[in-house]
Design an enzyme around this catalytic site. Structure first.
Site, PDB file in Angstrom:
ATOM      1  N   ASN A 205       0.805  -1.229   0.000  1.00 26.62           N
ATOM      2  CA  ASN A 205       0.000   0.000   0.000  1.00 26.62           C
ATOM      3  C   ASN A 205       0.840   1.283   0.000  1.00 26.62           C
ATOM      4  O   ASN A 205       0.355   2.336  -0.403  1.00 26.62           O
ATOM      5  CB  ASN A 205      -1.024  -0.005   1.149  1.00 26.62           C
ATOM      6  CG  ASN A 205      -0.395   0.018   2.507  1.00 26.62           C
ATOM      7  OD1 ASN A 205       0.766  -0.337   2.667  1.00 26.62           O
ATOM      8  ND2 ASN A 205      -1.153   0.432   3.503  1.00 26.62           N
ATOM      9  N   PRO A 229       9.956  -7.026  -1.008  1.00 24.35           N
ATOM     10  CA  PRO A 229       8.758  -6.209  -1.215  1.00 24.35           C
ATOM     11  C   PRO A 229       7.535  -7.091  -1.425  1.00 24.35           C
ATOM     12  O   PRO A 229       7.669  -8.309  -1.612  1.00 24.35           O
ATOM     13  CB  PRO A 229       9.093  -5.431  -2.486  1.00 24.35           C
ATOM     14  CG  PRO A 229      10.053  -6.296  -3.238  1.00 24.35           C
ATOM     15  CD  PRO A 229      10.801  -7.115  -2.220  1.00 24.35           C
ATOM     16  N   SER A 285       0.256  -7.034   7.778  1.00 19.77           N
ATOM     17  CA  SER A 285      -0.885  -7.429   8.606  1.00 19.77           C
ATOM     18  C   SER A 285      -0.426  -8.015   9.941  1.00 19.77           C
ATOM     19  O   SER A 285       0.682  -8.550  10.062  1.00 19.77           O
ATOM     20  CB  SER A 285      -1.725  -8.452   7.853  1.00 19.77           C
ATOM     21  OG  SER A 285      -0.963  -9.618   7.647  1.00 19.77           O
ATOM     22  N   THR A 287      -1.576 -10.660  11.241  1.00 17.40           N
ATOM     23  CA  THR A 287      -1.458 -12.113  11.076  1.00 17.40           C
ATOM     24  C   THR A 287      -0.040 -12.490  10.644  1.00 17.40           C
ATOM     25  O   THR A 287       0.588 -13.380  11.230  1.00 17.40           O
ATOM     26  CB  THR A 287      -2.470 -12.596  10.003  1.00 17.40           C
ATOM     27  OG1 THR A 287      -3.745 -12.119  10.376  1.00 17.40           O
ATOM     28  CG2 THR A 287      -2.495 -14.098   9.890  1.00 17.40           C
ATOM     29  N   CYS A 340      -2.950   1.906   6.790  1.00 10.23           N
ATOM     30  CA  CYS A 340      -3.102   1.324   8.131  1.00 10.23           C
ATOM     31  C   CYS A 340      -3.680   2.344   9.103  1.00 10.23           C
ATOM     32  O   CYS A 340      -4.219   1.966  10.137  1.00 10.23           O
ATOM     33  CB  CYS A 340      -1.760   0.823   8.619  1.00 10.23           C
ATOM     34  SG  CYS A 340      -0.502   2.088   8.496  1.00 10.23           S
ATOM     35  N   SER A 498       0.752  11.718   9.596  1.00  4.97           N
ATOM     36  CA  SER A 498       2.086  11.138   9.347  1.00  4.97           C
ATOM     37  C   SER A 498       3.085  12.198   8.897  1.00  4.97           C
ATOM     38  O   SER A 498       2.777  13.034   8.050  1.00  4.97           O
ATOM     39  CB  SER A 498       1.993  10.073   8.249  1.00  4.97           C
ATOM     40  OG  SER A 498       1.030   9.122   8.586  1.00  4.97           O
ATOM     41  N   GLU A 515       8.871   4.078  14.002  1.00  9.16           N
ATOM     42  CA  GLU A 515       9.649   4.424  12.812  1.00  9.16           C
ATOM     43  C   GLU A 515       9.606   5.931  12.587  1.00  9.16           C
ATOM     44  O   GLU A 515       8.688   6.612  13.058  1.00  9.16           O
ATOM     45  CB  GLU A 515       9.098   3.677  11.593  1.00  9.16           C
ATOM     46  CG  GLU A 515       9.333   2.175  11.718  1.00  9.16           C
ATOM     47  CD  GLU A 515       9.032   1.390  10.453  1.00  9.16           C
ATOM     48  OE1 GLU A 515       8.174   1.813   9.661  1.00  9.16           O
ATOM     49  OE2 GLU A 515       9.671   0.345  10.260  1.00  9.16           O
TER      50      GLU A 515
END
Ligand code: NAP
Length: 535
Positions: A205, A229, A285, A287, A340, A498, A515
């Site tokens: 994304n 990537p 994600s 997960t 996100c 951001s 980050e």
């Protein structure tokens, strides 16, 4: 001549002569959609125009390991999500290539860590300058592979480049400490040293910025990287490699091993468990993050995890409706809802509810235009693939079946299988999927609430906590709510938060570490305590 769209727009002659290793393949029969209906003529015209004049040197399809462009035994196709057209064939790296990349990164680390901070800083700055010089081409690559509207892709390239600029500056500001201990004949020193090789795994994304946000910090600290990537968007990572090479970043410091989704598990495991790798930095994600945390646990590696979110957007009665609507539009519909930090659920207090919903619906109808990302005026591109569309569709159907009302949108968009109408739902309740599952699409569900406590309880019920937004004109409430929201980042009367100068990251299952900002470089540094005795 029938050919692949990139060859057509860039000129086959140019590619063939300047870049013999290029594996972009002409396709018989013209532009071949991977599946589904052929793109309409208007889409094709805009797309070809969008890529016209793109620098062939940036269109890389091989892996980049140890400073060399290397083909793999197999390739995988990358598609334009707007039309389904094949963009090119990219090296499909496997475990062997992954191990070779780690070795190259480790050998380079032994030299890169000795390079002075000033020199590392200067090389990062050159890389930044090259990104800026090539910003138009880099933005087009993002739009081609991710579908992101071109204007937003330009925004991402600047955001991405600014991480290299920022960390080129931070590279020279890594300080240690001297500690006075109770023993008079000793001094304690704290040194900061690079962690080592970092395995960097990134999502589709933000195909460029999610790489530089990690790699800028890593290289500034003296680490080297192996980047894997996302399958959907390898071209941005490879274009960055070309520019790193042009900037003079030494061989093996920045390595890229693209791979297909079929190989992602094995390649991920190979780089994340290799003893020569000391750090895993992942964005994606929750997960997948948990799988990588298992890898890290087995070999006790440092980790940074930037995972999924479920951002609440709260509008209190005292809010300014126009401001709140502007913030809602920005935080919900950026990248067609695929970030996100996109607002996932709108909690609106009873007194302002109707005015907010009315103004939000009007703003959506007036300002959002669905289309090919290359088309002038498009604000909402396609979703990344049909699976993403199915997820949004499922959430809408689930909500409507449980009593939600569609204010606007609500179904797939006529433009093609990867497009969905920007959708506003009201009368949403907490038993609906869209309130507890990350949407990653253009769906804005509105829940009505009565008290501040109720809104905070709903927001904090999530097991993730990345970003949260709220609108209020009451200073006491602003402090209370900002402190009580269980998230890593809060927007107060602001929908876009951001920036490279500020720490980005989440709490709960949204991740570990930060980050960007002055804190980002710490993720790639170890503290070493040296006890200097006999003084
Ligand atoms: P994803 O499925 O977790 O994929 C992210 C990356 O992990 C891709 O490169 C993917 O490769 C790779 N991957 C998948 N399974 C793997 C495995 N078993 N081992 C190693 N690597 C594996 O996430 P996504 O759907 O692409 O991205 C969207 C998610 O990212 C959302 O949840 C979003 O909230 C989150 N995100 C978070 C941030 C943040 O800063 N917190 C920023 C952006 C996005 P393939 O592409 O080949 O599958």
């Amino acid at each position: 001549m029938a050919t692949c769209i990139w060859l057509r727009s860039c000129g086959a002659r140019r590619l063939g002569s300047t870049f013999p290793g290029c594996r972009l393949r002409p396709r018989a029969g013209g532009l071949v959609p991977a599946s589904g209906p052929a793109p309409g003529p208007a889409q094709l015209r805009c797309y070809a125009g969008g890529l016209a004049g793109l620098s062939a040197a940036l269109l890389r399809t091989d892996s980049f390991v140890g400073g060399r462009w290397l083909p793999a035994a197999a390739t995988f196709p990358v598609q334009d999500p707007a039309s389904g057209a094949a963009l090119g064939m990219v090296a499909d790296c496997g475990v062997r290539e992954a191990r070779a990349a780690v070795r190259a990164a480790y050998e380079a680390f032994c030299r890169w860590r000795e390079v002075s901070a000033k020199e590392r800083s200067s090389l990062l700055r050159k890389w930044y300058n090259l990104m800026i010089q090539n910003k138009d081409d880099l933005a087009r690559i993002i739009t081609a592979e991710s579908g992101k509207p071109l204007k937003e892709a330009h925004g991402e390239i600047l955001y991405s480049a600014f991480f290299l600029e920022w960390f080129s500056e931070e590279a020279r500001r890594v300080y240690g400490d001297i500690i006075y201990t109770p023993a008079k004949d000793r001094r304690a020193l704290v040194l900061k040293q690079p962690v080592g090789v970092a395995a960097v795994i990134t999502p589709w994304n933000f195909p460029s910025a999610m790489i530089t946000r990690k790699v800028g910090a890593a290289l500034a600290a003296g680490c080297t990287v192996v980047v894997k990537p996302a399958e959907d968007t390898p071209f941005s990572a490879l274009a960055l490699a070309e520019l790193a090479s042009q900037a003079g970043i030494p061989s093996g410091v920045y390595n890229v091993i693209p791979c297909s989704r079929k190989n992602a598990k094995e390649v991920g495991e190979a780089i994340c468990t290799d003893p020569l790798v000391s750090k895993i930095s992942f964005t994606g994600s929750t997960t997948t993050g948990k799988i990588l945390l298992h890898h890290a646990a087995n070999s006790v590696k440092r980790v940074s995890m930037e995972l999924g979110g479920l951002a609440p957007f709260i509008v209190f009665d005292s809010a300014n409706v126009d401001q709140a609507v502007a913030g809602a539009m920005a935080s919900k519909f950026r990248n067609t809802g695929q970030t996100c930090v996109c607002s996932n659920q709108f909690l609106v207090q009873r007194g302002i509810h109707d005015a907010f919903v009315k103004a939000f619906a009007e703003a959506m109808k007036k300002n959002l235009r669905v289309g090919n990302g290359f088309e002038e005026g498009t604000t909402q591109g396609p979703l990344i693939n049909e699976k993403a569309v199915e997820k949004v569709e499922k959430q809408v159907n689930d909500a409507v079946s449980k009593g939600a009302t569609v204010v606007t949108g609500g179904k797939r968009h006529q433009l093609g299988k990867n497009f969905f109408e920007p959708t506003l739902l009201c009368n949403v309740t907490q038993d609906m999927l869209c309130t507890h599952e990350e949407t990653f699409g253009p769906l804005a569900p509105v829940i009505k609430f009565d008290t501040e406590e109720e809104a905070i309880a709903i927001a904090n019920a999530a097991d993730v906590g990345l970003a949260g937004y709220f609108y209020s004109q009451d200073p006491a409430q602003i402090w209370r709510v900002a402190e009580q929201l269980e998230v890593g980042m809060v927007g107060v009367n602001e929908g876009l938060i951001s920036s490279v100068e500020c720490p980005f990251g989440g709490v709960k299952q949204s991740g570990l570490g930060r980050e960007g900002s002055k804190y980002g470089i710490d993720e790639y540094l170890e503290l070493k305590y040296v006890c200097y005795g006999g003084l």
